[in-house]
Design a protein around this motif. Structure first.
Motif, PDB file in Angstrom:
ATOM      1  N   TYR A   1      20.581  31.936  45.614  1.00 50.60           N
ATOM      2  CA  TYR A   1      20.743  31.627  46.791  1.00 50.60           C
ATOM      3  C   TYR A   1      21.789  32.119  47.423  1.00 50.60           C
ATOM      4  O   TYR A   1      22.037  32.323  48.547  1.00 50.60           O
ATOM      5  CB  TYR A   1      20.496  30.125  47.270  1.00 50.60           C
ATOM      6  CG  TYR A   1      19.155  29.568  47.022  1.00 50.60           C
ATOM      7  CD1 TYR A   1      18.279  29.786  48.137  1.00 50.60           C
ATOM      8  CD2 TYR A   1      19.001  29.107  45.708  1.00 50.60           C
ATOM      9  CE1 TYR A   1      17.209  29.132  47.840  1.00 50.60           C
ATOM     10  CE2 TYR A   1      17.479  28.603  45.639  1.00 50.60           C
ATOM     11  CZ  TYR A   1      16.665  28.810  46.523  1.00 50.60           C
ATOM     12  OH  TYR A   1      15.135  28.264  46.475  1.00 50.60           O
ATOM     13  N   CYS A   2      22.694  32.906  46.557  1.00 53.43           N
ATOM     14  CA  CYS A   2      23.944  33.853  47.256  1.00 53.43           C
ATOM     15  C   CYS A   2      23.336  35.039  48.165  1.00 53.43           C
ATOM     16  O   CYS A   2      22.776  35.847  47.509  1.00 53.43           O
ATOM     17  CB  CYS A   2      24.915  34.083  46.124  1.00 53.43           C
ATOM     18  SG  CYS A   2      25.968  34.950  46.679  1.00 53.43           S
ATOM     19  N   GLU A   3      23.638  34.933  49.216  1.00 45.25           N
ATOM     20  CA  GLU A   3      23.270  36.085  49.929  1.00 45.25           C
ATOM     21  C   GLU A   3      23.819  37.469  50.032  1.00 45.25           C
ATOM     22  O   GLU A   3      23.478  38.481  50.394  1.00 45.25           O
ATOM     23  CB  GLU A   3      23.177  35.919  51.484  1.00 45.25           C
ATOM     24  CG  GLU A   3      24.340  35.376  52.053  1.00 45.25           C
ATOM     25  CD  GLU A   3      24.382  34.627  53.385  1.00 45.25           C
ATOM     26  OE1 GLU A   3      23.189  34.901  53.942  1.00 45.25           O
ATOM     27  OE2 GLU A   3      25.065  34.279  53.925  1.00 45.25           O
TER      28      GLU A   3
ATOM     29  N   THR B   1      33.573  40.146  48.595  1.00 46.77           N
ATOM     30  CA  THR B   1      32.408  39.942  49.321  1.00 46.77           C
ATOM     31  C   THR B   1      32.103  38.776  49.662  1.00 46.77           C
ATOM     32  O   THR B   1      31.406  38.678  50.815  1.00 46.77           O
ATOM     33  CB  THR B   1      31.052  40.445  48.220  1.00 46.77           C
ATOM     34  OG1 THR B   1      31.370  39.944  46.908  1.00 46.77           O
ATOM     35  CG2 THR B   1      31.172  42.070  48.295  1.00 46.77           C
ATOM     36  N   CYS B   2      32.445  37.718  49.113  1.00 41.26           N
ATOM     37  CA  CYS B   2      32.083  36.164  49.556  1.00 41.26           C
ATOM     38  C   CYS B   2      32.290  35.915  50.875  1.00 41.26           C
ATOM     39  O   CYS B   2      33.373  36.325  51.576  1.00 41.26           O
ATOM     40  CB  CYS B   2      32.694  35.226  48.570  1.00 41.26           C
ATOM     41  SG  CYS B   2      32.202  33.488  49.313  1.00 41.26           S
ATOM     42  N   VAL B   3      31.188  35.639  51.587  1.00 39.16           N
ATOM     43  CA  VAL B   3      31.340  35.358  53.001  1.00 39.16           C
ATOM     44  C   VAL B   3      31.276  33.839  53.350  1.00 39.16           C
ATOM     45  O   VAL B   3      31.589  33.537  54.517  1.00 39.16           O
ATOM     46  CB  VAL B   3      30.004  35.848  53.985  1.00 39.16           C
ATOM     47  CG1 VAL B   3      30.107  37.625  53.866  1.00 39.16           C
ATOM     48  CG2 VAL B   3      28.727  35.344  53.451  1.00 39.16           C
ATOM     49  N   GLY B   4      31.520  33.012  52.136  1.00 38.93           N
ATOM     50  CA  GLY B   4      31.702  31.489  52.511  1.00 38.93           C
ATOM     51  C   GLY B   4      30.567  30.926  53.149  1.00 38.93           C
ATOM     52  O   GLY B   4      30.814  29.910  54.225  1.00 38.93           O
ATOM     53  N   CYS B   5      29.217  31.128  53.001  1.00 42.83           N
ATOM     54  CA  CYS B   5      28.376  30.654  53.690  1.00 42.83           C
ATOM     55  C   CYS B   5      28.051  29.129  53.163  1.00 42.83           C
ATOM     56  O   CYS B   5      27.505  28.270  53.923  1.00 42.83           O
ATOM     57  CB  CYS B   5      27.043  31.242  53.831  1.00 42.83           C
ATOM     58  SG  CYS B   5      26.286  31.579  51.915  1.00 42.83           S
ATOM     59  N   GLY B   6      28.494  28.956  51.872  1.00 41.43           N
ATOM     60  CA  GLY B   6      28.416  27.657  51.320  1.00 41.43           C
ATOM     61  C   GLY B   6      27.277  27.080  50.773  1.00 41.43           C
ATOM     62  O   GLY B   6      26.819  26.271  50.245  1.00 41.43           O
ATOM     63  N   MET B   7      26.271  28.407  50.580  1.00 40.13           N
ATOM     64  CA  MET B   7      24.932  27.617  50.090  1.00 40.13           C
ATOM     65  C   MET B   7      24.898  27.663  48.619  1.00 40.13           C
ATOM     66  O   MET B   7      24.421  26.862  48.021  1.00 40.13           O
ATOM     67  CB  MET B   7      23.948  28.962  50.434  1.00 40.13           C
ATOM     68  CG  MET B   7      22.516  28.747  50.196  1.00 40.13           C
ATOM     69  SD  MET B   7      21.857  27.279  51.177  1.00 40.13           S
ATOM     70  CE  MET B   7      21.223  27.766  52.610  1.00 40.13           C
ATOM     71  N   CYS B   8      25.843  28.356  47.744  1.00 40.33           N
ATOM     72  CA  CYS B   8      26.038  28.089  46.235  1.00 40.33           C
ATOM     73  C   CYS B   8      26.357  26.591  46.052  1.00 40.33           C
ATOM     74  O   CYS B   8      25.924  26.018  45.153  1.00 40.33           O
ATOM     75  CB  CYS B   8      26.745  29.106  45.814  1.00 40.33           C
ATOM     76  SG  CYS B   8      28.348  29.193  46.397  1.00 40.33           S
ATOM     77  N   ILE B   9      27.370  26.146  46.941  1.00 41.52           N
ATOM     78  CA  ILE B   9      27.955  24.785  47.007  1.00 41.52           C
ATOM     79  C   ILE B   9      26.819  23.723  46.948  1.00 41.52           C
ATOM     80  O   ILE B   9      26.774  22.730  46.244  1.00 41.52           O
ATOM     81  CB  ILE B   9      29.116  24.659  47.805  1.00 41.52           C
ATOM     82  CG1 ILE B   9      30.078  25.903  47.305  1.00 41.52           C
ATOM     83  CG2 ILE B   9      29.666  23.087  47.638  1.00 41.52           C
ATOM     84  CD1 ILE B   9      31.114  25.738  48.407  1.00 41.52           C
TER      85      ILE B   9
HETATM   86  S1  SF4 Z   1      29.684  30.750  49.639  1.00 42.40           S
HETATM   87 FE1  SF4 Z   1      28.479  31.087  47.864  1.00 42.40          FE
HETATM   88  S2  SF4 Z   1      26.497  31.855  48.240  1.00 42.40           S
HETATM   89 FE2  SF4 Z   1      27.875  32.327  49.889  1.00 42.40          FE
HETATM   90  S3  SF4 Z   1      28.538  34.257  50.006  1.00 42.40           S
HETATM   91 FE3  SF4 Z   1      30.075  32.984  48.883  1.00 42.40          FE
HETATM   92  S4  SF4 Z   1      29.489  32.853  46.756  1.00 42.40           S
HETATM   93 FE4  SF4 Z   1      27.606  33.484  47.909  1.00 42.40          FE
END
Ligand code: SF4
Ligand SMILES: Cc1cc2nc3c(=O)[nH]c(=O)nc-3n(C[C@H](O)[C@H](O)[C@H](O)COP(=O)(O)OP(=O)(O)OC[C@H]3O[C@@H](n4cnc5c(N)ncnc54)[C@H](O)[C@@H]3O)c2cc1C
Ligand code: SF4
Lengths: 373, 438
Positions: free
Chosen positions: A331-333, A352-360
């Protein structure tokens, strides 16, 4: 080779590229300007590339808006094409934002707050502020309704942000935008990125991010996550160089108002902003997930990714709890190999991580959490 | 520079190989596995089966994984071990010499031993092949059933729910997961299953499976004599260490393959690790079999070290277990004894009637603690158990946790829509429909 195994994505991209170029060089006033669109759709049907149809539709929608903006600036109900594009964009963010909220309501507070903020940012900054607020001091709103100024796009994503006054003079709105960008892009953002990573901008504020997090959410699993896709990530740096170099050139050139500047600006607009950001960026949602632009091309993401890499933001992994299920990767975009970090017990710290939080949210064992190191 | 042979290609085997290579960079490793797939996560099978990820997402091994481990993978099954001649007999008829051998063969699913069990449509759920079959069958079925009240059973019930099937769930015990859950926790979990329209039948297992002429399952009768129609049945009544191929080999076997804290078996140059190993700690009478991902990893790690010549020892750590029942987190630390040998429990439930804890104690000290919903962190629990906290302190800590969350509402169940085959459009134009599902 059976049809179903054709390399769909490259073929489609080439076809669409051709169509886009054709549309671009054919005035929209030409009586048969729509012919290639029909031809492409028929071709897709004949090839039975059904799965590509949403891609075709989305890409052509964007292309259509862009082309008509360039060649046949139409108006509808007295509003310009830019305005209607923003209307469509806002509807997508709010509508799909509601869908997202229904899915995560009451189970992940971060997601809910972030999505509310996305909707707020798009409606207020990306729409109301740009088109509705009475800009007494002139600027875009006066001469043509809908020539908006978006206060959510910062330098170097908006490569003109620091030099915009050079084009049309320093009206009040342009001055405000310029000052705001100097403060936001050069002072606030670096500090925020140092402490919180690209999260505040990419996942909360940026218009591209708002669309990716809402309209793009159902397509997360299509994100490329092979080794190859990770290895080609540095293609972002030429884009950073182009945007930064362009700004520097305009600022440093003695007579910045040469024909050359205009021509460069025009081609930058066509290649980067139209083709990569809008046409591929949105078009590829249904084939390669929502963040292709953010991952491979966005100059802001590239530049501040470096800051993030040396900053304090990370995702903590408690590797001893990880069952290697791979839900985080799925699910990491941004196609980050979070599981790899977790299995090694290292914090996820990437540009790269955009911090969407979906992995969490998706991790079934609560292995991951945001931290500041 | 030595040769290492490892039977198995899962977590224990791969973590041993990683350790061997880090200690002995010139090592040559051979992994023999009866599964054709590369190293994948067994715990992710449920997510694969319910289409929350694709097959490639559960593979842990990428293209260079085995290269990095200097490992060669052989797809074959080991049917016999000759410890005197250092030789393995393979199913294909080949013989294979080994220098040092690690058995990381895991566990195989138990059978119910009832009539009609071999009908088509009755599956286990421990390998990717099983998950593939279940997923493919679920596509064309409407009614499914699961038997077995363990972790795998509840995972499969969730899979069927998420796929929109009608699901009957048979549990032999009278409360859910009694070794780990208090009566309150059991009630909360069962309520959650109910909210998701999973028909849980407590205190029942299956008695007989009925199949149609073609051999496919049509119905099953439970121990109370009721008949349930089903097109798909998953049997998840536990796993037993895989030892049958060791008969007469000289490797001592009791419930599992007997090893000491160096993971060494009774035969020379043979080690065992993971689900199949039964560890006897020196100076202690009882032995333990831990069938968890979390324990297979360090066991493999220790075995790898021992094989490469280092002297690491396996220490029994506090058992840690985590799971999810539908969307409720569950975590357990420390001892969770099935028969109550002198231990007592205290059950605490928060105001929202979801968060709940069971504290197991021996009258004064905490020996184990399990949580449903909100949990203390793993470190906190380790403190509680390791430092042998007085029960009162532990209860106060948990009460304070619940007090702080008093006004939080309980998470609502996420209920999947029931799928009816007839309602599906006969023709769906977009090939990628499935991959878009959240
Ligand atoms: S918060 Fe997690 S899912 Fe979102 S971009 Fe970063 S590593 Fe990927
Ligand atoms: C559906 C499911 C969910 C689970 N969820 C969790 C969880 O959430 N948390 C947790 O801690 N644990 C969980 N487990 C348990 C966990 O998967 C196991 O403890 C772990 O996989 C054990 O690893 P292992 O390496 O010892 O053996 P296994 O993973 O069982 O691997 C055994 C390997 O040996 C090979 N093999 C076996 N016999 C032979 C032979 N004769 N010849 C050649 N090769 C052979 C097999 O092909 C396989 O590669 C779950 C298990 C299942 C099935
Ligand atoms: S989702 Fe969590 S448990 Fe699964 S691989 Fe990622 S970090 Fe590990």
């Amino acid at each position: 080779m059976p049809l179903s195994r054709w390399p769909k994505v490259p073929i489609l991209v080439i076809l669409l590229l051709t169509t886009a170029v054709y549309l671009y060089v054919t005035p929209a006033t030409h009586p048969y300007w729509w012919a290639p669109i029909i031809a492409l759709a028929v071709l897709m049907l004949a090839l039975r590339q059904w799965s590509a149809m949403p891609f075709v539709a989305m890409a052509l929608l964007v292309a259509g808006f862009y082309v008509s903006k360039q060649f046949g600036p139409w108006e509808f109900l007295g509003m310009s094409v830019t305005f209607w594009y923003a209307v469509l964009y806002t509807i997508a963010v709010v509508g799909m934002g509601v869908r997202f909220l229904r899915l995560y309501w009451g189970r992940d507070r971060y997601m809910v707050i972030r999505t509310f903020f996305n909707m707020f940012a798009q409606v207020v900054i990306g729409f109301a502020l740009a088109f509705w607020l009475p800009w007494e001091w002139g600027g875009g709103a006066e001469d043509s309704p809908g020539n908006g100024v978006f206060f959510m796009y910062y330098w170097p994503l908006e490569e003109n942000a620091l030099v915009i006054g050079e084009y049309g003079g320093y009206t009040a709105v342009i001055k405000t935008f310029l000052i705001w960008n100097v403060i936001a892009a050069l002072v606030i953002m670096p500090v925020l990125v140092y402490f919180y990573g690209k999260r505040p901008y990419c996942a909360w504020l940026c218009g591209c991010g708002c669309l990716a997090e809402t309209l793009g959410d159902p397509f997360r699993r299509l994100t490329p996550r092979s080794r190859l896709s990770r290895r080609v990530e540095p293609v972002i740096y030429p884009f950073v160089a182009a945007a930064v170099g362009f700004t520097a050139w305009v600022l440093l050139a003695p007579d910045s108002f040469s024909e050359q500047v205009f021509a460069t600006q025009k081609w930058y607009g066509i290649i980067v902003k139209f083709f990569f950001a809008s046409f591929l960026g949105v078009g590829l949602y249904t084939l390669m997930g929502a963040r292709i632009w953010c991952r491979y091309f966005c100059p802001w993401a590239g530049l501040f990714g470096i800051v993030a890499k040396f900053g304090r933001y990370a995702i903590r992994t408690r590797g001893e709890l990880c069952i290697a299920c791979g839900m985080c990767n799925t699910y990491c975009e941004m196609g980050i190999d979070i599981r790899g970090f977790a299995l090694r017990g290292e914090p996820v710290k990437t540009p790269t991580c955009v911090g969407c939080g979906m992995c969490i949210e998706k991790c079934p064992r609560r292995v991951l959490s945001f931290t500041m190191e | 520079m030595a040769e290492y042979t490892i039977v198995g290609n899962s977590i224990a085997a791969n973590s041993a190989a990683a350790r061997i290579v880090s200690l002995d960079p010139g090592a040559r490793v051979t992994l023999i596995s009866d599964e054709p797939e590369p190293y994948y996560s067994r715990c992710a099978l449920m997510y694969y089966a319910m289409d929350h990820c694709c097959e490639r997402d559960i593979y842990i091994a990428d293209k260079v994984h085995y290269e990095r481990l200097h490992a060669e993978v052989v797809h074959d099954r080991v049917v016999g071990v000759d410890t005197e001649n250092h030789e393995l007999a393979l199913e294909s008829g080949d013989k294979r010499d080994y220098e040092k051998l690690l058995l990381a063969v895991g566990a195989s699913p138990r059978r119910m031993g009832i009539e009609g069990e071999d009908a088509e449509g009755v599956y286990d759920f421990t390998t990717l092949e099983h998950a593939r079959k279940v997923r493919a069958d679920a596509e064309r079925c409407e009614r499914a059933a699961v038997v077995g009240g363990g972790l795998i059973g509840s995972e499969v019930a969730e899979v069927f729910h998420k796929l929109g099937l009608h699901c009957d769930y048979f549990v032999k015990e009278s409360t859910f997961f009694p070794a780990f859950c208090s009566a309150d926790q059991s009630r909360i979990i069962l309520r959650r299953f109910g909210e998701c329209h999973i028909n849980v039948h407590m205190s029942r297992t299956l008695d007989r499976v009925q199949a149609e002429d073609g051999g496919r399952i049509t119905a099953a009768t439970d121990t109370e004599g009721d008949r349930h129609e089903m097109e798909l049945l998953v049997r998840a009544i536990g796993v037993t260490p895989r030892t049958e191929f060791l008969e007469g080999s000289g490797v001592d076997v009791d419930r599992g393959i007997l090893v000491d804290d160096t993971m060494r078996t009774s035969a020379p140059d043979v080690w065992a690790a993971g689900d199949c190993a039964e560890v006897r700690f020196p100076g202690r009478e009882s032995s333990v079999i831990q069938k968890l991902w979390y324990t297979a990893q360090p066991m493999g790690w220790i075995a790898g070290a021992q094989m490469a010549g280092a002297d690491d020892r396996y220490e029994e750590t506090i058992t840690y277990l985590s799971a999810m029942f539908m969307d409720l987190d569950f975590a357990g630390y420390g001892e969770m004894p099935a028969p109550w040998n002198g231990l007592q429990e205290i059950s605490l439930t928060a105001a929202n009637d979801v968060d709940s804890a069971r504290i197991v104690h021996d009258g004064e000290k905490v020996v184990g603690i399990t949580f449903l919903g909100t949990a203390l962190t793993k470190e906190d629990c380790e403190h509680l158990v390791l430092e042998e906290m007085p029960v009162e302190t532990a209860c106060d800590t948990v009460r304070a946790l619940y007090e702080a969350k008093m006004h939080d509402r309980a998470p609502k169940a996420r209920i999947a829509r029931r799928r009816r085959l007839s309602r599906r459009p006969p023709f769906w134009p977009f090939g990628r429909k499935k991959t878009w599902r959240v």
